[in-house]
Write a protein that holds these residues in place. Structure first.
Motif, PDB file in Angstrom:
ATOM      1  N   MET A   1       0.827  -1.201   0.000  1.00 33.05           N
ATOM      2  CA  MET A   1       0.000   0.000   0.000  1.00 33.05           C
ATOM      3  C   MET A   1       0.865   1.256   0.000  1.00 33.05           C
ATOM      4  O   MET A   1       0.575   2.231  -0.695  1.00 33.05           O
ATOM      5  N   ASN A   2       1.936   1.243   0.789  1.00 35.25           N
ATOM      6  CA  ASN A   2       2.842   2.393   0.816  1.00 35.25           C
ATOM      7  C   ASN A   2       3.448   2.656  -0.558  1.00 35.25           C
ATOM      8  O   ASN A   2       3.562   3.806  -0.994  1.00 35.25           O
ATOM      9  N   SER A   3       3.831   1.585  -1.242  1.00 36.23           N
ATOM     10  CA  SER A   3       4.407   1.743  -2.581  1.00 36.23           C
ATOM     11  C   SER A   3       3.391   2.339  -3.547  1.00 36.23           C
ATOM     12  O   SER A   3       3.714   3.240  -4.332  1.00 36.23           O
ATOM     13  N   VAL A   4       2.152   1.858  -3.486  1.00 38.16           N
ATOM     14  CA  VAL A   4       1.114   2.369  -4.379  1.00 38.16           C
ATOM     15  C   VAL A   4       0.826   3.838  -4.084  1.00 38.16           C
ATOM     16  O   VAL A   4       0.671   4.659  -5.005  1.00 38.16           O
ATOM     17  N   ILE A   5       0.752   4.198  -2.815  1.00 43.03           N
ATOM     18  CA  ILE A   5       0.480   5.590  -2.442  1.00 43.03           C
ATOM     19  C   ILE A   5       1.555   6.512  -2.995  1.00 43.03           C
ATOM     20  O   ILE A   5       1.257   7.550  -3.612  1.00 43.03           O
ATOM     21  N   ILE A   6       2.812   6.147  -2.785  1.00 40.74           N
ATOM     22  CA  ILE A   6       3.913   7.000  -3.245  1.00 40.74           C
ATOM     23  C   ILE A   6       3.910   7.120  -4.765  1.00 40.74           C
ATOM     24  O   ILE A   6       3.993   8.228  -5.324  1.00 40.74           O
ATOM     25  N   LEU A   7       3.800   5.984  -5.456  1.00 36.06           N
ATOM     26  CA  LEU A   7       3.841   6.008  -6.920  1.00 36.06           C
ATOM     27  C   LEU A   7       2.645   6.766  -7.505  1.00 36.06           C
ATOM     28  O   LEU A   7       2.797   7.548  -8.448  1.00 36.06           O
ATOM     29  N   ALA A   8       1.460   6.533  -6.950  1.00 32.52           N
ATOM     30  CA  ALA A   8       0.259   7.192  -7.473  1.00 32.52           C
ATOM     31  C   ALA A   8       0.285   8.689  -7.191  1.00 32.52           C
ATOM     32  O   ALA A   8      -0.111   9.499  -8.046  1.00 32.52           O
ATOM     33  N   PHE A   9       0.765   9.077  -6.014  1.00 34.86           N
ATOM     34  CA  PHE A   9       0.793  10.497  -5.656  1.00 34.86           C
ATOM     35  C   PHE A   9       1.803  11.254  -6.513  1.00 34.86           C
ATOM     36  O   PHE A   9       1.492  12.326  -7.055  1.00 34.86           O
ATOM     37  N   ILE A  10       2.995  10.685  -6.673  1.00 35.03           N
ATOM     38  CA  ILE A  10       4.005  11.328  -7.523  1.00 35.03           C
ATOM     39  C   ILE A  10       3.524  11.376  -8.972  1.00 35.03           C
ATOM     40  O   ILE A  10       3.690  12.384  -9.670  1.00 35.03           O
ATOM     41  N   GLY A  11       2.910  10.288  -9.438  1.00 33.77           N
ATOM     42  CA  GLY A  11       2.386  10.276 -10.795  1.00 33.77           C
ATOM     43  C   GLY A  11       1.327  11.338 -11.016  1.00 33.77           C
ATOM     44  O   GLY A  11       1.284  11.980 -12.068  1.00 33.77           O
ATOM     45  N   GLY A  12       0.468  11.556 -10.010  1.00 35.69           N
ATOM     46  CA  GLY A  12      -0.549  12.601 -10.116  1.00 35.69           C
ATOM     47  C   GLY A  12       0.052  13.995 -10.158  1.00 35.69           C
ATOM     48  O   GLY A  12      -0.408  14.855 -10.920  1.00 35.69           O
ATOM     49  N   LEU A  13       1.078  14.233  -9.354  1.00 39.31           N
ATOM     50  CA  LEU A  13       1.725  15.545  -9.348  1.00 39.31           C
ATOM     51  C   LEU A  13       2.418  15.844 -10.675  1.00 39.31           C
ATOM     52  O   LEU A  13       2.474  16.999 -11.103  1.00 39.31           O
TER      53      LEU A  13
END
Length: 287
Positions: free
Chosen positions: A209-221
């Protein structure tokens, strides 16, 4: 010449170090330099921090900054939530799971530009497939990309549809790494499916979950291609992100200004992502 273990190890790192320097460090240093210049393909002039001052006073920057944060949060939350539910479901051992996993992951393989063009047609207010389908059940569909109130959310939903497959794969890997002994112990203690989900899958899939949060958040930015393919920042500035503002400046020939914008975006992503990463690591549950 006799090689020590330390020297032998460092020599293996040289090729990776060269690649890292050429494709990351060198472009980063050059970007920092050219962000403080007025430059074209044939000439350049050092102007200090003027590009940064101009970019930060850009009239549409406040809207772009707000849209970028909203877009990153919405896409991140939905990818984590839907990806986790799909990952928990697709971790079962049914015979058709391989096919379903492939179907869920398939949109990730498609080009963002191709997806954007396809959904522009599907979201057309009168001739689009989505509104035509809604019309058959008596619902008048909105102008998904022409209404400034919902255009950003519409693009965000398309982004989620495209990216949830990658989140699902990461969750499947995390869930399937949980030892079977844990499930057996839970069943012996009288646990049911809900207890399995709540007491085992949810807390022990925290690393995934931590990996998905980081990747998805950076991808959104950092998102740009899907936004540009679908709306080009419109209507008005309602879907402008920082990345699309940077591209518009590049299109207009302000290369130094757009480079300064990229540096600011890099600093913004770093300022938000690293504290989030540190916070999530503190909450991580080890197996």
């Amino acid at each position: 010449m006799r090689l020590t273990n330390s020297t032998y190890t460092y020599r293996f790192l040289i090729p990776a170090g060269i690649i890292y320097f050429v494709f990351f460090l060198l472009p980063t240093i050059m970007s920092l330099f050219f962000s403080m210049t007025w430059w074209s393909l044939t000439d350049w002039k050092f102007i200090g921090l003027e590009n940064f001052k101009t970019f930060l006073t850009e009239p549409s920057l406040n809207i772009g900054f707000k849209n970028t944060i909203i877009y990153a949060i919405v896409t991140c939350v939905l990818k984590v939530f839907l990806g986790f539910l799909l990952g928990a479901f697709l971790s079962s051992k049914l015979k058709t799971m391989g096919f379903i996993r492939s179907m869920v992951f398939f949109p990730t393989l498609l080009s963002s530009v191709a997806i954007g063009i396809a959904f522009v047609m599907m979201m057309h207010p009168t001739q689009g497939l989505i509104n035509m389908a809604l019309k058959t059940v008596g619902i008048v569909g909105p102008d998904w990309l022409g209404d400034s109130k919902i255009a950003l959310l519409s693009v965000a939903l398309v982004d989620v549809w495209k990216g949830v497959g990658m989140a699902t794969v990461i969750f499947i890997a995390g869930i399937m790494s949980i030892p079977e002994d844990y499930y057996e112990a839970l069943m012996i203690d009288g646990g049911n499916t809900f207890h399995k989900f709540w007491n085992l899958i949810l807390p022990l899939s925290r690393p995934a979950m931590n990996s998905v949060i980081i990747l998805a958040f950076i991808g959104g930015l950092r998102s740009f291609d899907l936004i540009w393919a679908m709306t080009k920042g419109g209507p008005g500035f309602s879907t402008d992100l920082i990345a699309s503002i940077i591209y518009k400046q590049y299109q207009a020939g302000f290369y130094g200004l757009s480079t300064a914008g990229n540096v600011i975006l890099f600093l913004l992503v770093s300022a938000l992502a690293f504290p989030l990463y540190a916070y999530l690591n503190k909450k991580e549950v080890d197996l």
